[in-house]
Design a protein around this motif. Structure first.
Motif, PDB file in Angstrom:
ATOM      1  N   ASP A  18      42.375  44.866  48.381  1.00 41.71           N
ATOM      2  CA  ASP A  18      41.004  45.747  48.093  1.00 41.71           C
ATOM      3  C   ASP A  18      40.839  46.523  47.758  1.00 41.71           C
ATOM      4  N   ALA A  19      41.924  47.294  46.972  1.00 37.34           N
ATOM      5  CA  ALA A  19      42.082  48.247  46.322  1.00 37.34           C
ATOM      6  C   ALA A  19      40.455  48.447  45.241  1.00 37.34           C
ATOM      7  N   SER A  20      39.552  49.283  44.955  1.00 36.87           N
ATOM      8  CA  SER A  20      39.138  49.432  44.109  1.00 36.87           C
ATOM      9  C   SER A  20      39.232  50.463  43.578  1.00 36.87           C
ATOM     10  N   ASN A  21      40.722  51.005  43.552  1.00 38.18           N
ATOM     11  CA  ASN A  21      40.637  51.846  42.327  1.00 38.18           C
ATOM     12  C   ASN A  21      42.163  51.399  41.560  1.00 38.18           C
ATOM     13  N   ALA A  22      42.285  50.002  41.469  1.00 39.78           N
ATOM     14  CA  ALA A  22      43.152  49.493  40.862  1.00 39.78           C
ATOM     15  C   ALA A  22      42.779  48.857  39.166  1.00 39.78           C
ATOM     16  N   ILE A  56      38.749  41.866  43.076  1.00 38.11           N
ATOM     17  CA  ILE A  56      39.102  42.104  44.025  1.00 38.11           C
ATOM     18  C   ILE A  56      38.815  40.676  45.189  1.00 38.11           C
ATOM     19  N   ARG A  57      39.607  39.898  45.709  1.00 42.19           N
ATOM     20  CA  ARG A  57      40.208  39.019  45.785  1.00 42.19           C
ATOM     21  C   ARG A  57      39.548  38.178  47.179  1.00 42.19           C
ATOM     22  N   PRO A  58      38.912  37.755  47.553  1.00 37.22           N
ATOM     23  CA  PRO A  58      38.088  37.519  48.908  1.00 37.22           C
ATOM     24  C   PRO A  58      38.019  37.571  49.865  1.00 37.22           C
ATOM     25  N   LYS A  59      38.385  38.452  50.942  1.00 34.64           N
ATOM     26  CA  LYS A  59      38.755  38.362  52.595  1.00 34.64           C
ATOM     27  C   LYS A  59      38.079  36.813  52.861  1.00 34.64           C
TER      28      LYS A  59
END
Length: 102
Positions: A18-22, A56-59
């Motif tokens: 869930d990293a938004s900085n990748a 980001i893959r859904p949780k």
């Protein structure tokens, strides 16, 4: 299916699913935003391509079981420290070429 690699290949900062900085290139080389902007100049050291934000893959299972629980991120760390001199030479070779022109 994207691997969602767990860390930056350059500085090894953790990049969970869930990293938004990748950031990734088209070959899924994975780096953090800081390395892409500060050290790599938006040039992948492995292929010469550009970067885009990694999705980001859904949780949660919103549709057909497509979620990080059913399709977890990779645990395999890929670390390839970047040689600043080699990277600068590559950036110089590609100077002025946008990623879609490389």
């Amino acid at each position: 299916m994207l691997e969602l690699r767990p860390c930056c290949e350059c500085c090894e900062v953790p990049l969970p699913a869930d990293a938004s900085n990748a950031m990734i290139c088209s070959f899924e080389c994975t780096f953090c935003v800081e390395c892409v902007e500060t050290h790599l100049d938006n040039v992948c050291p492995n292929c010469g391509g550009g970067f885009t934000a990694r999705p980001i893959r859904p949780k949660h299972d919103w549709v057909n079981g497509n979620c990080v629980t059913n399709y977890p991120a990779s645990r395999e760390r890929v670390v390839k420290p970047v040689d600043p001199l080699v990277q600068q030479a590559l950036v110089t070779r590609l100077a002025g070429k946008l990623p879609e022109q490389r």
